[in-house]
Design an enzyme around this catalytic site. Structure first.
Site, PDB file in Angstrom:
ATOM      1  N   GLU A   1       1.067  -1.277   0.311  1.00 35.05           N
ATOM      2  CA  GLU A   1      -0.140   0.255  -0.279  1.00 35.05           C
ATOM      3  C   GLU A   1       0.732   1.241  -0.325  1.00 35.05           C
ATOM      4  OE1 GLU A   1      -4.140  -1.793   2.530  1.00 35.05           O
ATOM      5  OE2 GLU A   1      -2.098  -0.375   3.913  1.00 35.05           O
ATOM      6  N   VAL A   2       1.956   1.386  -0.559  1.00 32.28           N
ATOM      7  CA  VAL A   2       2.632   2.545  -1.276  1.00 32.28           C
ATOM      8  C   VAL A   2       2.216   3.677  -2.092  1.00 32.28           C
ATOM      9  CG1 VAL A   2       4.773   3.261  -1.621  1.00 32.28           C
ATOM     10  CG2 VAL A   2       4.356   0.825  -0.897  1.00 32.28           C
TER      11      VAL A   2
END
EC number: 3.2.1.52
Length: 230
Positions: free
Chosen positions: A179-180
């Site tokens: 989840e970057v």
């Protein structure tokens, strides 16, 4: 041993331990070598007694890996001697774990057949790191993921994993990676310039960050686990 212990019962009158219907013939083996349970002490601080209770419950259920997701964007509750300001990002002074606390948990788990897998999540989920060291943020207005262009970022990761290697002896360490949101990298001038100078897009920079963090972990004797991102 757990199977055996669960066949036993305590006789309160005689104060003896009984084993009904003996002898037993038991064929018992785990289906999977890795049988884990995850706790998250960044979003929800857990007192040491609670973590030990979780370990006890794992033992009864024959689980053997406590995945300790220690830090995240919400808080940084563990002491890192190499970079002592990191736990300035904890919820409060009382919601922290010292190095002796971590050693206590690891030893408690080991005595019960449980390995402790420590996780630090990088480069995303790391806004709490910059409370103590703001230079880890891309900017004051854009606070995660960690600054991929700053060598200090990787020095801090190296310090954390060096300190972890003295406490968390399980062969694996978890480096997150999920989840970057890379928008801060393209919106922050000095990082955008770094990307251009190194002929990278954000996908290249993400790969560079993950591989460099893995290399640091390997240098401290760990095998690396990451979340699968797609």
């Amino acid at each position: 041993m757990q199977t055996f212990s669960q066949l036993c019962h305590f006789e309160f009158t005689s104060r003896l331990i009984g084993l009904n219907s003996a002898p037993w013939m038991i064929s018992d083996a785990p289906r999977f070598p890795y049988r884990g349970l995850l706790i998250d002490t960044s979003r929800h601080y857990l007192p040491l007694a609670t973590i030990k209770g979780v370990i006890d419950a794992m033992t009864y259920s024959k689980l053997n890996v406590l995945h300790w997701h220690i830090v995240d964007e919400q808080s940084f509750p563990i002491e890192i001697p190499s970079y002592p300001k990191l736990w300035n990002g904890s919820y409060s002074y009382s919601e922290r774990y010292t190095m002796p606390d971590a050693i206590d948990i690891v030893r408690y788990a080991e005595k019960r057949g449980v390995n402790v897998l420590a996780e630090i999540d990088v480069p995303g989920h790391a806004r709490s790191w910059g409370v103590g060291y703001p230079e880890l943020w891309p900017s004051d207005s854009c606070r995660e993921p960690l600054d991929v262009s700053n060598n200090f970022t990787f020095k801090v990761i190296d310090g954390i994993l060096s300190d972890f290697s003295k406490v968390f002896k399980f062969k694996f360490v978890h480096l997150g990676g999920d989840e970057v949101n890379t928008s801060c990298w393209t919106e922050t001038p000095h990082i955008k310039e770094w990307l251009n100078n190194n002929h990278m897009n954000v996908s290249d920079a993400y790969r560079y960050f993950v591989l460099r963090a893995q290399k640091i972990a390997i240098s401290h004797g760990y095998e690396v686990i990451n979340w699968y991102t797609y």
